[in-house]
Design an enzyme around this catalytic site. Structure first.
Site, PDB file in Angstrom:
ATOM      1  N   LYS A  47      59.869  95.253  21.166  1.00  0.00           N
ATOM      2  CA  LYS A  47      59.938  96.499  20.397  1.00  0.00           C
ATOM      3  C   LYS A  47      61.361  96.742  19.890  1.00  0.00           C
ATOM      4  O   LYS A  47      61.555  97.193  18.758  1.00  0.00           O
ATOM      5  CB  LYS A  47      59.466  97.660  21.262  1.00  0.00           C
ATOM      6  CG  LYS A  47      57.987  97.544  21.635  1.00  0.00           C
ATOM      7  CD  LYS A  47      57.650  98.540  22.718  1.00  0.00           C
ATOM      8  CE  LYS A  47      56.224  98.400  23.207  1.00  0.00           C
ATOM      9  NZ  LYS A  47      55.970  99.176  24.419  1.00  0.00           N
ATOM     10  N   GLU A  78      53.237 100.714  12.568  1.00  0.00           N
ATOM     11  CA  GLU A  78      53.743 101.879  13.313  1.00  0.00           C
ATOM     12  C   GLU A  78      53.338 101.841  14.789  1.00  0.00           C
ATOM     13  O   GLU A  78      54.124 102.221  15.672  1.00  0.00           O
ATOM     14  CB  GLU A  78      53.207 103.167  12.666  1.00  0.00           C
ATOM     15  CG  GLU A  78      53.786 104.430  13.228  1.00  0.00           C
ATOM     16  CD  GLU A  78      55.289 104.547  13.001  1.00  0.00           C
ATOM     17  OE1 GLU A  78      55.703 104.761  11.866  1.00  0.00           O
ATOM     18  OE2 GLU A  78      56.046 104.392  13.972  1.00  0.00           O
TER      19      GLU A  78
END
Ligand SMILES: NC(=O)c1ccc[n+]([C@@H]2O[C@H](COP(=O)([O-])OP(=O)(O)OC[C@H]3O[C@@H](n4cnc5c(N)ncnc54)[C@H](OP(=O)(O)O)[C@@H]3O)[C@@H](O)[C@H]2O)c1
Length: 432
Positions: free
Chosen positions: A208, A132
């Protein structure tokens, strides 16, 4: 409490690692209540043993070599918080999974390059691979994609994924300064690295985005599929013109389902001032996800720093302590395949173009002819400051055109007499 504690080994005690240890300590009771068992740090590893980390290491075993954590039978989960796409971080995660330990990591570079292989290794070992903190810091976007939005077919997602770039663009706009001056100041303040290329050239945002696309569309992480363009060429003049035209410039990562496949790209965009993402400023991150059932969802928060990243790492540890098992990229790793690539050359959309032009009759007619020859039509033209034979900016917004046609037209325009710099193009994204 009768359940056995979850025994955690932390590799790396920098911003993220020390922050994780602090949260585990500060919220030990709350976490134990929520997990139904204790989340217990038992061992740590970093390079410099004597360094003050702002948190006590009393009661924790020290390992000079982080691989000792992966071999330790008294450890259930290894938190890899060192960094780097290969080397020790990769070796540690691979060994930990091979030895039957869960792995939590904040390492986007590692996942961007080896995410699919690590997911397969985790599945083979029957252990969790959780990350996460690797994307958008404290924003629980991975959990949202894998769980909260799992009922949807995701049509597109886009976001501000690099706080350093967002900070620089925000400062340029609000302080009226050029890129290089703001970058130098950001480096002094510690918001930008001494070598800023990972951030300002879009590489970090690309890492990302590749992870988000894999999680949203259920494919292999494919960093090579991401088209990258950073913010070095964005000028204060572009930012001012954008505002005048009703747009704001943001470095966005965009992953979109198209007829040809999945587009994955990172580049500066002009977004309408009224778009929610336009007002996300400074070091903040934001991600917008569109799903067929849910519609549009917007996530915003701090994308980096000790507290937000520790919040994400500890949430992953809590999931593991609860025995909550979700495939790393939302589908079984054995089913992960490369997502079909939609090439950037096929993108169709409007754009902004700034030309630096010698103010002389006839030049603009030649520019217009080049655009016409590639079937590109102009929406608007702005010219500021007239002075015969001086160099002036001419700004155009162009109606929807394919990227390939646009690039050909701009290459031709660059060769015209009186065009003194390469044309600067910024894509307009309205997300309609
Ligand atoms: N910082 C953020 O806001 C942020 C946000 C999201 C994700 N991340 C990711 O989180 C990870 C860690 O980032 P960070 O900012 O915390 O980095 P950092 O502050 O530079 O910390 C790195 C830590 O790793 C240790 N280390 C380096 N090489 C080692 C080795 N060979 N053996 C053992 N320990 C070693 C260092 O030890 P010493 O302290 O002894 O030198 C240091 O404690 C990276 O993957 C990064 O991309 C960071």
């Amino acid at each position: 409490m009768t359940a056995s504690p979850l025994r955690i080994g932390i590799a790396g005690l920098g911003t993220v690692g020390a922050g994780t240890l602090k949260v585990l300590r500060a919220h030990a009771d709350l976490l134990a209540l929520r997990a139904g068992r204790e989340l217990k740090p038992v061992a740590v590893s970093a390079r410099a043993r004597g360094k003050n980390r702002g948190v006590s290491l009393d009661g924790l075993r020290w390992c000079d070599d982080p691989l000792q954590l992966a071999a330790d039978p008294e450890i259930d989960v290894v938190a890899e918080l060192i960094g780097g796409s290969d080397g020790i971080a990769r070796g540690l995660c691979e060994l930990a999974l091979r030895n039957g330990k869960h792995v939590v990591t904040a390492n986007k570079a590692l996942l961007a390059h080896h995410g699919a292989a690590l997911a397969r290794a985790a599945e083979t070992a029957g252990r969790a691979l959780a990350f996460e903190a690797a994307v958008a810091g404290g924003i629980p976007i991975i959990k949202a994609l894998r769980e909260g939005l799992a009922a949807n077919r995701i049509t597109q997602l886009y976001g501000i994924l690099n706080g350093t770039c967002n900070y620089i663009l925000t400062q340029m706009r609000t302080e009226g300064r050029e890129f290089s001056a703001v970058l130098a100041e950001a480096q002094k303040l510690g918001y930008a690295e001494a070598d800023p290329s990972f951030d300002v050239d879009g590489i970090d945002a690309g890492h990302k985005l590749a992870i988000l696309a894999a999680s949203a569309f259920g494919g292999e992480v494919d960093f090579g599929a991401v088209s990258l363009e950073g913010i070095r060429h964005v000028t204060l003049a572009d930012i001012r013109f954008a505002e005048e035209l009703g747009y704001r410039i943001k470095l966005l990562g965009i992953a979109r389902r198209t007829e040809l496949g999945i587009e994955q790209r990172v580049h500066p965009c002009m977004v309408p001032l009224a778009a929610p993402i336009a007002s996300v400023d400074g070091v903040y991150n934001a991600v917008v996800v569109e799903g067929d059932s849910v519609g549009t969802t917007v996530f915003e928060g701090r994308g980096a720093g000790e507290g937000p990243t520790a919040s994400a790492v500890v949430a992953d540890l809590l999931d593991i302590a609860r025995g909550h098992k979700i495939p790393a990229f939302g589908v079984p790793a054995a089913r992960l395949a490369k997502l079909p690539r939609a090439p950037l050359a096929k993108r169709k959309g409007p754009c902004y173009v700034r030309l630096m032009v010698v103010d002389r009759p006839g030049i603009f007619a030649a520019v217009a002819a080049s655009l016409r020859d590639h079937q590109i039509s102009m929406e608007s033209v702005l010219q500021r400051g007239r002075a015969p034979d001086a160099v002036v900016p001419v700004v155009m917004t162009l109606h929807e055109a394919t990227e390939a046609a646009l690039q050909q037209a701009l290459a031709e325009i660059a060769r015209h007499d009186g065009i003194v710099e390469p044309p600067r193009m910024i894509r307009i994204e309205t997300f309609a």
